[in-house]
Motif scaffolding. Structure first.
Motif, PDB file in Angstrom:
ATOM      1  N   GLU A  65       0.841  -1.278  -0.235  1.00 32.83           N
ATOM      2  CA  GLU A  65      -0.106  -0.034  -0.181  1.00 32.83           C
ATOM      3  C   GLU A  65       0.894   1.311  -0.040  1.00 32.83           C
ATOM      4  O   GLU A  65       0.314   2.278  -0.851  1.00 32.83           O
ATOM      5  CB  GLU A  65      -1.024  -0.074   1.334  1.00 32.83           C
ATOM      6  CG  GLU A  65      -1.830   1.143   1.194  1.00 32.83           C
ATOM      7  CD  GLU A  65      -2.652   1.264   2.386  1.00 32.83           C
ATOM      8  OE1 GLU A  65      -3.592   2.289   2.469  1.00 32.83           O
ATOM      9  OE2 GLU A  65      -2.726   0.129   3.065  1.00 32.83           O
ATOM     10  N   ALA A  66       1.735   1.210   0.849  1.00 34.46           N
ATOM     11  CA  ALA A  66       2.980   2.274   0.898  1.00 34.46           C
ATOM     12  C   ALA A  66       3.589   2.798  -0.689  1.00 34.46           C
ATOM     13  O   ALA A  66       3.531   3.793  -1.094  1.00 34.46           O
ATOM     14  CB  ALA A  66       4.025   2.166   1.755  1.00 34.46           C
ATOM     15  N   ARG A  67       3.841   1.538  -1.198  1.00 32.75           N
ATOM     16  CA  ARG A  67       4.336   1.708  -2.633  1.00 32.75           C
ATOM     17  C   ARG A  67       3.320   2.335  -3.476  1.00 32.75           C
ATOM     18  O   ARG A  67       3.572   3.109  -4.415  1.00 32.75           O
ATOM     19  CB  ARG A  67       4.640   0.087  -3.159  1.00 32.75           C
ATOM     20  CG  ARG A  67       5.690   0.323  -4.211  1.00 32.75           C
ATOM     21  CD  ARG A  67       6.160  -1.105  -4.691  1.00 32.75           C
ATOM     22  NE  ARG A  67       6.982  -1.747  -3.760  1.00 32.75           N
ATOM     23  CZ  ARG A  67       6.919  -2.449  -2.741  1.00 32.75           C
ATOM     24  NH1 ARG A  67       5.602  -3.151  -2.847  1.00 32.75           N
ATOM     25  NH2 ARG A  67       7.756  -2.979  -2.068  1.00 32.75           N
ATOM     26  N   ASP A  68       2.033   1.861  -3.470  1.00 33.32           N
ATOM     27  CA  ASP A  68       1.064   2.510  -4.182  1.00 33.32           C
ATOM     28  C   ASP A  68       0.865   3.932  -3.913  1.00 33.32           C
ATOM     29  O   ASP A  68       0.433   5.005  -5.108  1.00 33.32           O
ATOM     30  CB  ASP A  68      -0.354   1.670  -4.146  1.00 33.32           C
ATOM     31  CG  ASP A  68      -0.157   0.428  -4.524  1.00 33.32           C
ATOM     32  OD1 ASP A  68       0.614   0.016  -5.551  1.00 33.32           O
ATOM     33  OD2 ASP A  68      -1.064  -0.455  -4.319  1.00 33.32           O
ATOM     34  N   ILE A  69       0.829   4.304  -2.526  1.00 35.62           N
ATOM     35  CA  ILE A  69       0.565   5.587  -2.385  1.00 35.62           C
ATOM     36  C   ILE A  69       1.723   6.583  -2.876  1.00 35.62           C
ATOM     37  O   ILE A  69       1.348   7.705  -3.360  1.00 35.62           O
ATOM     38  CB  ILE A  69       0.714   5.859  -0.763  1.00 35.62           C
ATOM     39  CG1 ILE A  69      -0.699   5.262  -0.186  1.00 35.62           C
ATOM     40  CG2 ILE A  69       0.645   7.196  -0.236  1.00 35.62           C
ATOM     41  CD1 ILE A  69      -0.601   5.080   1.232  1.00 35.62           C
ATOM     42  N   LEU A  70       2.847   6.117  -2.851  1.00 33.22           N
ATOM     43  CA  LEU A  70       4.134   6.964  -3.185  1.00 33.22           C
ATOM     44  C   LEU A  70       4.145   6.993  -4.756  1.00 33.22           C
ATOM     45  O   LEU A  70       4.500   7.985  -5.046  1.00 33.22           O
ATOM     46  CB  LEU A  70       5.328   6.393  -2.774  1.00 33.22           C
ATOM     47  CG  LEU A  70       5.502   6.342  -1.126  1.00 33.22           C
ATOM     48  CD1 LEU A  70       6.863   5.643  -0.653  1.00 33.22           C
ATOM     49  CD2 LEU A  70       5.923   7.723  -0.583  1.00 33.22           C
ATOM     50  N   ARG A  71       3.633   5.978  -5.403  1.00 36.41           N
ATOM     51  CA  ARG A  71       3.371   6.299  -6.878  1.00 36.41           C
ATOM     52  C   ARG A  71       2.528   7.232  -7.431  1.00 36.41           C
ATOM     53  O   ARG A  71       2.669   7.761  -8.402  1.00 36.41           O
ATOM     54  CB  ARG A  71       3.125   4.775  -7.320  1.00 36.41           C
ATOM     55  CG  ARG A  71       3.880   3.656  -7.488  1.00 36.41           C
ATOM     56  CD  ARG A  71       3.815   2.639  -8.256  1.00 36.41           C
ATOM     57  NE  ARG A  71       4.950   1.548  -8.567  1.00 36.41           N
ATOM     58  CZ  ARG A  71       4.875   0.315  -8.084  1.00 36.41           C
ATOM     59  NH1 ARG A  71       3.636   0.003  -7.391  1.00 36.41           N
ATOM     60  NH2 ARG A  71       5.772  -0.679  -8.139  1.00 36.41           N
ATOM     61  N   GLU A  72       1.643   7.470  -6.405  1.00 30.10           N
ATOM     62  CA  GLU A  72       0.657   8.492  -6.698  1.00 30.10           C
ATOM     63  C   GLU A  72       0.976   9.778  -6.331  1.00 30.10           C
ATOM     64  O   GLU A  72       0.223  10.742  -6.717  1.00 30.10           O
ATOM     65  CB  GLU A  72      -0.800   7.915  -6.182  1.00 30.10           C
ATOM     66  CG  GLU A  72      -1.350   6.578  -6.891  1.00 30.10           C
ATOM     67  CD  GLU A  72      -1.370   6.761  -8.364  1.00 30.10           C
ATOM     68  OE1 GLU A  72      -2.205   7.894  -8.836  1.00 30.10           O
ATOM     69  OE2 GLU A  72      -1.312   5.812  -8.972  1.00 30.10           O
ATOM     70  N   ALA A  73       1.959   9.729  -5.381  1.00 28.86           N
ATOM     71  CA  ALA A  73       2.064  11.169  -4.786  1.00 28.86           C
ATOM     72  C   ALA A  73       3.020  12.052  -5.825  1.00 28.86           C
ATOM     73  O   ALA A  73       3.620  11.590  -6.446  1.00 28.86           O
ATOM     74  CB  ALA A  73       3.091  10.823  -3.680  1.00 28.86           C
ATOM     75  N   PRO A  74       2.795  13.465  -5.711  1.00 26.79           N
ATOM     76  CA  PRO A  74       3.261  14.438  -6.609  1.00 26.79           C
ATOM     77  C   PRO A  74       4.598  14.372  -6.350  1.00 26.79           C
ATOM     78  O   PRO A  74       5.252  14.571  -4.990  1.00 26.79           O
ATOM     79  CB  PRO A  74       2.490  15.645  -6.234  1.00 26.79           C
ATOM     80  CG  PRO A  74       2.059  15.465  -4.843  1.00 26.79           C
ATOM     81  CD  PRO A  74       1.714  13.993  -4.827  1.00 26.79           C
ATOM     82  N   GLY A  75       5.313  14.637  -7.164  1.00 25.26           N
ATOM     83  CA  GLY A  75       6.984  15.050  -7.162  1.00 25.26           C
ATOM     84  C   GLY A  75       7.937  13.617  -7.018  1.00 25.26           C
ATOM     85  O   GLY A  75       8.979  13.568  -6.799  1.00 25.26           O
ATOM     86  N   ILE A  76       7.117  12.345  -6.848  1.00 23.86           N
ATOM     87  CA  ILE A  76       7.844  11.125  -6.504  1.00 23.86           C
ATOM     88  C   ILE A  76       7.987  10.217  -7.777  1.00 23.86           C
ATOM     89  O   ILE A  76       6.925   9.984  -8.618  1.00 23.86           O
ATOM     90  CB  ILE A  76       7.172  10.455  -5.294  1.00 23.86           C
ATOM     91  CG1 ILE A  76       7.487  11.308  -4.208  1.00 23.86           C
ATOM     92  CG2 ILE A  76       7.719   9.110  -5.325  1.00 23.86           C
ATOM     93  CD1 ILE A  76       6.938  10.664  -2.935  1.00 23.86           C
ATOM     94  N   LEU A  77       8.981   9.464  -7.906  1.00 24.50           N
ATOM     95  CA  LEU A  77       9.161   8.432  -8.896  1.00 24.50           C
ATOM     96  C   LEU A  77       9.492   6.996  -8.145  1.00 24.50           C
ATOM     97  O   LEU A  77      10.654   7.057  -7.582  1.00 24.50           O
ATOM     98  CB  LEU A  77      10.180   8.728  -9.992  1.00 24.50           C
ATOM     99  CG  LEU A  77      10.436   7.780 -11.171  1.00 24.50           C
ATOM    100  CD1 LEU A  77       9.135   7.477 -11.808  1.00 24.50           C
ATOM    101  CD2 LEU A  77      11.289   8.186 -12.177  1.00 24.50           C
ATOM    102  N   VAL A  78       8.739   6.011  -8.237  1.00 26.47           N
ATOM    103  CA  VAL A  78       9.190   4.745  -7.508  1.00 26.47           C
ATOM    104  C   VAL A  78       9.771   3.848  -8.399  1.00 26.47           C
ATOM    105  O   VAL A  78       9.362   3.550  -9.459  1.00 26.47           O
ATOM    106  CB  VAL A  78       7.870   4.148  -7.020  1.00 26.47           C
ATOM    107  CG1 VAL A  78       8.357   2.757  -6.283  1.00 26.47           C
ATOM    108  CG2 VAL A  78       7.198   5.032  -5.890  1.00 26.47           C
TER     109      VAL A  78
END
Length: 340
Positions: free
Chosen positions: A259-272
């Motif tokens: 879930e954390a990975r999915d949240i970060l993928r959708e977050a502005p300014g972040i590239l997972v």
């Protein structure tokens, strides 16, 4: 509508990067000027396809200018930022001078863009420390989901964070290791930086922490949430550009790594970039010249009930300084100046 923008400290690493980013992002500029100290007077710098000749900061009149991006040290900022602010020009300052002033908003637009509206108390907005900026971009969306209790961070910070002389010192020391008789003694740093790491950034404080570590603690609380506990160890490494951070996060409630990975993928300014295979992670080399904050190695921390580990990498001259300052200016325009 366009704006009149001054870049103060335009001949330094961050000032030049500010000019590059303003051009790259097609910032709505009607008029732009590059300001520098007298020793750099007349130096040419690039703004897109245009060449600017630096003007004298000491003699410059900020009246009629809309925004000034400051990329000079705290001592000079203390002299010139109030003058610009008093003339009606909004100062976006990259030094540490105003970050801890309660009347000055400290902004990372992905985290607390709404705080920009508090600029009018001093006509000044502060840009955070480079190591803080990239970390809070990752913390904020996770905090909104599971509320962070505690952060333990170790940084691996490149020499460009110390300026051009530090870049030269690493380069010359590295060359000197291979040429007998041409060894270069430390000057910028207290110990050799080539083929070495130095657990010391900024001044030591009475409790044994360094000022850099203290900055990460205080700034995270101001930007994200004052209830978050933060402890940091900041280390200078022999990398030219790009800061890396190993971040351990303890939450109030359980947050699954997927879930954390999915949240970060959708977050502005972040590239997972997070594949569990050789090379399936980001390193400083990949971050250079990019706008993104890269997140890798997302995994559960089995030693506590609600913990995650992650790896965070970003170009410190961009998101850690110049890019964030330009993003603040864009936020100021979108939320305030364009509505006048």
């Amino acid at each position: 509508m366009g704006y009149k923008v001054a870049v103060v400290g335009a001949t330094g690493n961050v000032g030049r990067e500010m000019l590059n980013i303003l051009a790259e992002r097609q910032f709505p500029v009607d008029k732009i000027t590059a300001l520098a100290s007298r020793r750099s007077l007349g130096t040419e710098v690039s703004f897109g396809d245009t060449t600017l000749t630096t003007e004298d900061l000491e003699q410059f009149d900020f009246s009629g200018w809309d925004i000034a991006l400051f990329a000079i040290g705290s001592d000079a900022t203390k002299v010139y930022a109030p003058k610009a602010a008093a003339a009606g020009c909004v100062v976006i300052d990259n030094s540490s001078l105003y970050r801890y002033d309660p009347d000055v908003p400290l902004i990372v637009p992905e985290c607390n863009a709404e705080a920009v509206e508090g600029y009018s108390a001093r006509n000044i907005i502060a840009n955070p420390n480079c190591s803080t900026a990239q970390m809070v971009v990752a913390l904020k969306p996770l905090h909104e989901r599971a509320k962070i209790k505690r952060v333990v961070v170790s940084t691996y910070q490149s020499v460009s964070g110390s300026g051009k002389d530090a870049i030269d010192e690493l380069w010359n020391q590295t060359k000197g290791m291979y040429v007998p008789g041409q060894e270069v003694e430390p000057s910028v740093y207290p110990k050799q930086i080539a083929f070495n790491v130095i657990p010391h950034i900024d001044k030591f404080m009475e409790d044994g922490t360094t000022k850099e570590e203290w900055k990460m603690v205080v700034e995270t609380k101001k930007i994200v949430d004052p209830s978050i506990k933060v402890t940091a160890t900041c280390v200078r490494v022999p990398v030219f550009v790009g800061h890396s951070e190993s971040i351990n996060i303890e939450f109030e409630e359980f947050l699954d790594e997927d879930e954390a990975r999915d949240i970060l993928r959708e977050a502005p300014g972040i590239l997972v970039v997070d594949k569990r295979e050789d090379g399936g992670y980001a390193t400083p080399v990949e971050s250079v010249g990019d706008y993104a904050t890269y997140i890798s190695r997302i995994r559960q921390d089995s030693t506590i009930d609600n913990g995650l580990n992650l790896w965070c990498v970003s170009d410190n001259l961009r998101k850690g300084a110049a890019l964030n300052a330009v993003q603040i200016a864009e936020t100021l325009i979108n939320r305030v100046l364009s509505k006048r």
